[in-house]
Design an enzyme around this catalytic site. Structure first.
Site, PDB file in Angstrom:
ATOM      1  N   GLY A   1      -8.317  -1.619 -12.732  1.00 40.36           N
ATOM      2  CA  GLY A   1      -8.779  -0.246 -12.928  1.00 40.36           C
ATOM      3  C   GLY A   1     -10.254  -0.019 -12.675  1.00 40.36           C
ATOM      4  O   GLY A   1     -10.779   1.042 -12.990  1.00 40.36           O
ATOM      5  N   LYS A   2     -10.928  -0.997 -12.085  1.00 46.13           N
ATOM      6  CA  LYS A   2     -12.380  -0.881 -11.856  1.00 46.13           C
ATOM      7  C   LYS A   2     -12.731   0.297 -10.954  1.00 46.13           C
ATOM      8  O   LYS A   2     -13.643   1.066 -11.266  1.00 46.13           O
ATOM      9  CB  LYS A   2     -12.932  -2.171 -11.230  1.00 46.13           C
ATOM     10  CG  LYS A   2     -12.786  -3.399 -12.079  1.00 46.13           C
ATOM     11  CD  LYS A   2     -13.317  -4.638 -11.374  1.00 46.13           C
ATOM     12  CE  LYS A   2     -12.731  -4.881 -10.002  1.00 46.13           C
ATOM     13  NZ  LYS A   2     -11.284  -5.158  -9.964  1.00 46.13           N
ATOM     14  N   SER A   3     -12.030   0.445  -9.854  1.00 45.02           N
ATOM     15  CA  SER A   3     -12.368   1.505  -8.892  1.00 45.02           C
ATOM     16  C   SER A   3     -12.239   2.887  -9.505  1.00 45.02           C
ATOM     17  O   SER A   3     -13.075   3.765  -9.257  1.00 45.02           O
ATOM     18  CB  SER A   3     -11.482   1.397  -7.646  1.00 45.02           C
ATOM     19  OG  SER A   3     -11.702   0.167  -7.001  1.00 45.02           O
TER      20      SER A   3
ATOM     21  N   ASP B   1     -14.414  -5.196  -2.379  1.00 44.13           N
ATOM     22  CA  ASP B   1     -13.449  -4.877  -1.326  1.00 44.13           C
ATOM     23  C   ASP B   1     -14.156  -4.374  -0.065  1.00 44.13           C
ATOM     24  O   ASP B   1     -13.811  -4.760   1.047  1.00 44.13           O
ATOM     25  CB  ASP B   1     -12.437  -3.827  -1.804  1.00 44.13           C
ATOM     26  CG  ASP B   1     -11.433  -4.386  -2.788  1.00 44.13           C
ATOM     27  OD1 ASP B   1     -11.314  -5.619  -2.919  1.00 44.13           O
ATOM     28  OD2 ASP B   1     -10.742  -3.573  -3.445  1.00 44.13           O
TER      29      ASP B   1
ATOM     30  N   GLY C   1     -13.613  -7.373 -13.170  1.00 42.97           N
ATOM     31  CA  GLY C   1     -12.238  -7.406 -13.645  1.00 42.97           C
ATOM     32  C   GLY C   1     -11.341  -7.872 -12.527  1.00 42.97           C
ATOM     33  O   GLY C   1     -11.724  -7.872 -11.354  1.00 42.97           O
ATOM     34  N   GLY C   2     -10.149  -8.276 -12.880  1.00 38.29           N
ATOM     35  CA  GLY C   2      -9.193  -8.748 -11.888  1.00 38.29           C
ATOM     36  C   GLY C   2      -8.699  -7.625 -11.001  1.00 38.29           C
ATOM     37  O   GLY C   2      -8.939  -6.440 -11.255  1.00 38.29           O
ATOM     38  N   SER C   3      -7.991  -8.011  -9.965  1.00 40.74           N
ATOM     39  CA  SER C   3      -7.373  -7.055  -9.054  1.00 40.74           C
ATOM     40  C   SER C   3      -6.465  -6.116  -9.839  1.00 40.74           C
ATOM     41  O   SER C   3      -5.749  -6.533 -10.753  1.00 40.74           O
ATOM     42  CB  SER C   3      -6.563  -7.833  -8.009  1.00 40.74           C
ATOM     43  OG  SER C   3      -5.930  -6.952  -7.118  1.00 40.74           O
ATOM     44  N   SER C   4      -6.524  -4.842  -9.505  1.00 42.77           N
ATOM     45  CA  SER C   4      -5.676  -3.804 -10.096  1.00 42.77           C
ATOM     46  C   SER C   4      -5.925  -3.582 -11.586  1.00 42.77           C
ATOM     47  O   SER C   4      -5.076  -3.035 -12.292  1.00 42.77           O
ATOM     48  CB  SER C   4      -4.190  -4.099  -9.846  1.00 42.77           C
ATOM     49  OG  SER C   4      -3.942  -4.160  -8.452  1.00 42.77           O
TER      50      SER C   4
END
Length: 177
Positions: free
Chosen positions: A15-17, A37, A10-13
């Site tokens: 919600g993956k983390s 990251d 998924g793109g940055s920000s």
């Protein structure tokens, strides 16, 4: 075949983390988590602003060079080796190249049992999270929101625009069970 890896894209920000942390909490067995990251952070600082490494442009665009790709391939092989040795692994990635990025993982996986998860989030919501985080270049979330999914095949997709990480994690866990 038992799932040995979960790869979230998924793109940055997007919600993956958060989903990864929740997956580690809800899955019955222990799962290791690795992300792009941490891979970038492990690179020498001189590669984080060079044409051969990774460059973050002022508008949020990200470009990578040959040295980055060589280290990325080695990192992928190492992560896959852990899964082959019996560790269950969750990957948090941003497929900057869309389908080409997935193909790089597929080559490294060589038939290993994996669940591909697309993590979507409306561009405006991801951009708001990006501002709130304060550790991302403004524009990165918007630039990546759709581009990272182009041509990528998933086993399932979740959308964090209006759905909490825990609910998304439970959806992924239910798919694995």
């Amino acid at each position: 075949m038992t799932t040995q890896m979960i790869i979230l894209n998924g793109g940055s920000s997007s919600g993956k983390s958060g989903i990864v942390r929740c997956l580690q909490a809800v899955l019955p067995d222990p799962w290791l988590a690795f992300g792009c990251d941490s891979f970038v952070d492990a690179m020498p600082a001189k590669m984080q602003a060079s044409d051969g490494g990774i460059v973050f442009a002022a508008d949020g665009e990200v470009s990578v060079g040959a040295d980055f790709r060589a280290l990325e391939a080695a990192w992928m092989e190492g992560v896959v080796a852990m899964a082959r040795a019996g560790a269950r692994v969750i990957i948090d990635d941003v497929f900057l190249g869309g389908a080409a990025s997935q193909k790089r993982w597929q080559r490294a996986l060589g038939g290993l049992a994996v669940v591909w998860v697309g993590v979507r989030c409306e561009s405006a919501v991801a951009a708001g999270r990006e501002v709130a985080r304060g550790d991302r270049i403004h524009g990165m979330a918007a630039a990546q929101a759709d581009a990272v999914h182009e041509g990528v095949a998933y086993d399932l997709e979740v959308d964090t625009t209006h759905t909490e990480s825990l609910v998304c994690a439970r959806t992924v866990a239910a798919h694995i069970s």
